[in-house]
Design an enzyme around this catalytic site. Structure first.
Site, PDB file in Angstrom:
ATOM      1  N   ASP A 115      -9.982   5.521  -3.139  1.00  0.00           N
ATOM      2  CA  ASP A 115      -9.207   4.861  -2.097  1.00  0.00           C
ATOM      3  C   ASP A 115      -8.943   3.401  -2.524  1.00  0.00           C
ATOM      4  O   ASP A 115      -8.432   3.160  -3.613  1.00  0.00           O
ATOM      5  CB  ASP A 115      -9.967   4.990  -0.764  1.00  0.00           C
ATOM      6  CG  ASP A 115      -9.272   4.390   0.440  1.00  0.00           C
ATOM      7  OD1 ASP A 115      -8.343   5.015   0.962  1.00  0.00           O
ATOM      8  OD2 ASP A 115      -9.666   3.284   0.857  1.00  0.00           O
ATOM      9  N   HIS A 297      -9.113  13.565   2.200  1.00  0.00           N
ATOM     10  CA  HIS A 297      -9.147  12.241   1.577  1.00  0.00           C
ATOM     11  C   HIS A 297     -10.513  11.844   1.042  1.00  0.00           C
ATOM     12  O   HIS A 297     -10.612  11.140   0.037  1.00  0.00           O
ATOM     13  CB  HIS A 297      -8.689  11.204   2.602  1.00  0.00           C
ATOM     14  CG  HIS A 297      -8.671   9.810   2.077  1.00  0.00           C
ATOM     15  ND1 HIS A 297      -7.811   9.397   1.081  1.00  0.00           N
ATOM     16  CD2 HIS A 297      -9.432   8.715   2.385  1.00  0.00           C
ATOM     17  CE1 HIS A 297      -8.024   8.119   0.815  1.00  0.00           C
ATOM     18  NE2 HIS A 297      -8.997   7.683   1.580  1.00  0.00           N
TER      19      HIS A 297
END
Length: 321
Positions: A115, A297
């Site tokens: 991320d 994610h």
């Protein structure tokens, strides 16, 4: 200068942290495999995360012969939270990692990012290519530096409610809502198998913080989640959100960097991640290998064994070629 500080709640025997004074801040750093000196691998977390998000990777990498270094980056955990927004730009964030290498007396290291951590690792490799020997990034592919600064571009195409834009155009608003609802926000965001749904009106992160309903399934136990909650209840969210508030500044700071990354790289995607895969990745990272896992994610927490296997297999291939 280092000093050991009290360990946090430790449900999976995560290493005890040390505070290291470097680059004008103190970083809270977790280490494993110190006996593997000479084979450093630095794991860089994303938002709204913590070094603890790498808990499944640390023992596997140490067992494979690596000196595993996992900082809480500035703005997180017990690391320093400077008050100036510009103290969170790409020069400061990458400068912390370079200073960490210097602290351990390493010329270079393998860097792993997830991320926002991936954004920092890409930037680090552009700004300090001699200090990075291999790149492993999860979720966020290389972001091309286009003709317009990133926030300006996002505002034009995604609108003012898109959370990157909102963080920049309405400073302090989301920070306060997330801080008022820290536990609920983190419980709602760290989910997997979330059913697809059309986007809601409003700002996504504020909606998550205010929602009393958690969709999908949790990616961690309550004891594990409590570590993230405790950390953000202590720091608030402003320091970590300030990373977003430097995106346009970073666009300017990277203007003179060679945009091509030559280091061997591994890119791990989650097939159900909302972040799109890059169709230009190999143009900017010609020595990249791509792996996709069936997850959302939070790749290394959703699919820890598969993530470890992908990383260790690729590292072994690099060692033997």
């Amino acid at each position: 200068m280092t000093k050991v500080i009290n360990s946090m709640l430790n449900p999976t025997d995560f290493p005890k942290p040390t505070l290291i004074s470097i680059n004008g801040v103190e970083l809270e750093v977790f280490e494993a495999g110190q006996h593997n000196a000479g084979k450093p691998i630095v794991l860089c977390h994303g938002w709204p995360e913590h070094a603890f998000s790498w808990r499944h990777q640390v023992p596997a990498l140490a067992a494979a012969g690596y000196h595993v270094i996992v900082p809480n980056q500035r703005g997180y955990g017990n690391s320093s939270c400077p008050t100036e927004v510009t103290d969170y730009d790409i020069e400061h964030l990458t400068g912390d990692l370079i200073a960490l290498l210097d602290h351990y007396e390493y010329e270079d290291a393998t860097f792993v990012g997830h991320d926002w951590g991936a954004m920092v690792v890409w930037g680090l490799t552009l700004l300090h290519p001699n200090r990075v020997n291999k790149v492993i990034n999860l979720a966020l592919p290389y972001q091309e530096r286009g003709e317009k600064p990133w926030i300006e571009f996002m505002e034009e195409f995604l609108g003012g409610d898109y959370y990157f834009v909102h963080f920049n155009r309405q400073p302090g608003v989301a920070d306060a809502v997330l801080e008022e609802n820290t536990s609920q926000f983190l419980r709602n965001i760290f989910r997997k198998n979330v059913p697809p749904a059309p986007p809601e009106p409003g700002m996504m992160m504020i909606n998550l913080a205010r929602s009393e309903t958690s969709l999908g399934e949790p990616i961690m136990s309550d004891d594990e989640l409590a570590i993230f909650v405790s950390a953000f209840e202590s720091t608030g969210f402003t320091g970590s959100i300030n990373w977003y508030r430097n995106l346009d500044r970073n666009w300017h700071l990277l203007a003179d960097a060679n945009p091509i990354i030559q280091q061997p790289a591994l890119m791990i995607y989650g097939d159900r991640d909302l972040i799109p895969k890059s169709d230009k990745l190999a143009e900017f990272v010609p020595n990249v290998e791509v792996v996709s896992l069936d997850c959302g994610h939070w790749i290394q927490q959703e699919k820890p064994e598969e993530t470890n296997q992908a990383i260790l297999k690729w590292l072994e291939q690099q060692r033997t070629t």
